[in-house]
Design an enzyme around this catalytic site. Structure first.
Site, PDB file in Angstrom:
ATOM      1  N   ASN A   1       0.876  -1.177   0.000  1.00 12.63           N
ATOM      2  CA  ASN A   1       0.000   0.000   0.000  1.00 12.63           C
ATOM      3  C   ASN A   1       0.912   1.226   0.000  1.00 12.63           C
ATOM      4  OD1 ASN A   1      -1.802   2.038   0.488  1.00 12.63           O
ATOM      5  ND2 ASN A   1      -2.367   1.352   2.552  1.00 12.63           N
TER       6      ASN A   1
ATOM      7  N   LYS B   1       0.204   4.240  -0.431  1.00 14.21           N
ATOM      8  CA  LYS B   1      -0.455   5.446   0.093  1.00 14.21           C
ATOM      9  C   LYS B   1      -0.182   6.644  -0.821  1.00 14.21           C
ATOM     10  CE  LYS B   1      -0.288   3.362   4.614  1.00 14.21           C
ATOM     11  NZ  LYS B   1      -0.295   3.497   6.063  1.00 14.21           N
TER      12      LYS B   1
ATOM     13  N   HIS C   1      -9.664   1.239   4.566  1.00 13.35           N
ATOM     14  CA  HIS C   1      -8.420   1.453   5.298  1.00 13.35           C
ATOM     15  C   HIS C   1      -8.677   2.416   6.463  1.00 13.35           C
ATOM     16  CE1 HIS C   1      -4.373   2.693   6.303  1.00 13.35           C
ATOM     17  NE2 HIS C   1      -3.954   1.589   5.703  1.00 13.35           N
TER      18      HIS C   1
ATOM     19  N   GLU D   1      -7.074   4.832   7.566  1.00 14.87           N
ATOM     20  CA  GLU D   1      -6.839   6.249   7.255  1.00 14.87           C
ATOM     21  C   GLU D   1      -8.053   6.842   6.541  1.00 14.87           C
ATOM     22  OE1 GLU D   1      -3.064   5.651   5.316  1.00 14.87           O
ATOM     23  OE2 GLU D   1      -2.204   5.126   7.249  1.00 14.87           O
TER      24      GLU D   1
ATOM     25  N   GLU E   1      -5.586  -4.756  10.506  1.00 17.10           N
ATOM     26  CA  GLU E   1      -4.576  -3.722  10.721  1.00 17.10           C
ATOM     27  C   GLU E   1      -4.891  -2.952  11.993  1.00 17.10           C
ATOM     28  OE1 GLU E   1      -2.508  -2.581   6.812  1.00 17.10           O
ATOM     29  OE2 GLU E   1      -4.282  -1.345   6.982  1.00 17.10           O
TER      30      GLU E   1
ATOM     31  N   GLY F   1       2.198   2.502  10.675  1.00 13.41           N
ATOM     32  CA  GLY F   1       3.138   3.601  10.508  1.00 13.41           C
ATOM     33  C   GLY F   1       3.822   4.034  11.797  1.00 13.41           C
TER      34      GLY F   1
ATOM     35  N   SER G   1       3.167  -1.908  10.374  1.00 17.85           N
ATOM     36  CA  SER G   1       4.617  -1.961  10.595  1.00 17.85           C
ATOM     37  C   SER G   1       5.216  -3.344  10.335  1.00 17.85           C
ATOM     38  CB  SER G   1       4.984  -1.471  12.001  1.00 17.85           C
ATOM     39  OG  SER G   1       4.545  -0.137  12.179  1.00 17.85           O
TER      40      SER G   1
HETATM   41  P1  PGA Z   1       2.624   0.409   7.604  1.00 13.18           P
HETATM   42  O1  PGA Z   1       1.180   0.609   6.928  1.00 13.18           O
HETATM   43  O2  PGA Z   1       3.190  -0.876   7.087  1.00 13.18           O
HETATM   44  O3  PGA Z   1       3.416   1.614   7.182  1.00 13.18           O
HETATM   45  O4  PGA Z   1       2.402   0.365   9.084  1.00 13.18           O
HETATM   46  C1  PGA Z   1       0.321  -0.474   6.715  1.00 13.18           C
HETATM   47  C2  PGA Z   1      -0.971   0.007   6.128  1.00 13.18           C
HETATM   48  O5  PGA Z   1      -1.445   1.091   6.483  1.00 13.18           O
HETATM   49  O6  PGA Z   1      -1.572  -0.663   5.268  1.00 13.18           O
END
Ligand code: PGA
Length: 259
Positions: free
Chosen positions: A14, A16, A100, A102, A172, A178, A218
């Site tokens: 992803n 982003k 997601h 976000e 997640e 993140g 992460s």
């Molecule tokens: P990350 O993000 O690996 O940077 O923690 C995962 C995601 O949001 O899909």
């Protein structure tokens, strides 16, 4: 459990809101070299909208699949800034990330909106990567299972087993995205097994056993193997570590070793 190895691991990147077209193309060139022999896992990249067309072309001679990061549920119309399912299909997208955290947090996506999007994706032969997960406050208040139950039951409302088999679920935990914090393998496995139970309630044991559930938050080369070794963890949705060809390829390799 005899059935656990039947699910092929799936690793999705992803990206982003990262990578210009030039940067995206460069990343694909590097990934193609590194993932040449990665047949043991399904690999998906989800670039930003502006790079989908270029990445689609760059992936034409590979096994790597293309996904989008979001989508509207309507076919067309006055929805400024949105993209319709058929527009993604036209670019040879086969997957779309939906729900997601976000998008839930910053763009007010509700379970009902996500449910509409999932149905629209399935109707257009796009496979949803459907994200669920609790916040730190919810985990600390022992609400993880209640939150997951609502997200799964509402997000997948009225989707039959045939549709469910097309879906990838991504667990997640919001506090791990993140942040560099990762759920322990046991924590993640517990949540994944719980989610599989919810899927079984919505369908049947065979369907629930066939759905792949990714861990996200992460995930990186250093922790991928132990997470992917868990019986109900069938892959990863990778944010930060998917922006670098070496680290993404290392996670894919870790996944192929679990098969
Ligand atoms: P990350 O993000 O690996 O940077 O923690 C995962 C995601 O949001 O899909």
């Amino acid at each position: 459990m005899a059935s656990l190895n039947k699910r092929k691991p799936v690793i999705a990147g992803n990206w982003k809101m990262n990578k210009t077209v030039a940067e995206a193309t460069e990343l694909i060139v590097d990934l193609k070299k590194l993932l040449d022999d990665a047949r043991g896992a399904d690999v998906i990249v989800c670039p930003p909208l502006t790079a989908l067309s270029a990445v689609s072309h760059a992936l034409a001679d590979t096994e790597i699949a293309l996904g989008a990061q979001n989508m509207h549920w309507e076919k067309s119309g006055a929805f400024t800034g949105e993209v319709a399912p058929a527009m993604l299909r036209e670019l040879f997208c086969h997957y779309v990330i939906l729900g997601h955290s976000e998008r839930r947090a910053y763009f007010c996506e509700t379970d009902e909106i996500i449910n509409r999007k999932i149905k629209a994706a399935l109707a257009n032969h796009l496979r949803p990567i459907f994200c669920v997960g609790e916040t730190l406050e919810q985990r600390n208040a022992a609400q993880t299972e209640a939150v997951l139950a609502v997200q799964i039951n509402e997000g997948l409302r009225d989707i039959d087993p045939v549709g469910l088999r097309q879906i990838i679920v991504a667990y997640e935990p919001v506090w791990a995205i993140g942040t560099g914090l990762t759920a322990t393998p046991i924590m993640a496995q517990t949540a994944h097994a719980f989610i599989r139970g919810l899927l079984e309630n919505l369908s049947d044991p065979k369907t629930a056993q066939s759905v792949r559930i990714q861990y996200g938050g992460s995930m990186k080369p250093e922790n991928a193997a132990e997470l992917l070794a868990q019986p109900d963890i069938d892959g990863g949705l990778i944010g930060g570590a998917s922006l670098d060809a070496d680290s993404f390829a290392a996670i894919v390799k870790a996944a192929t070793l679990t098969t």
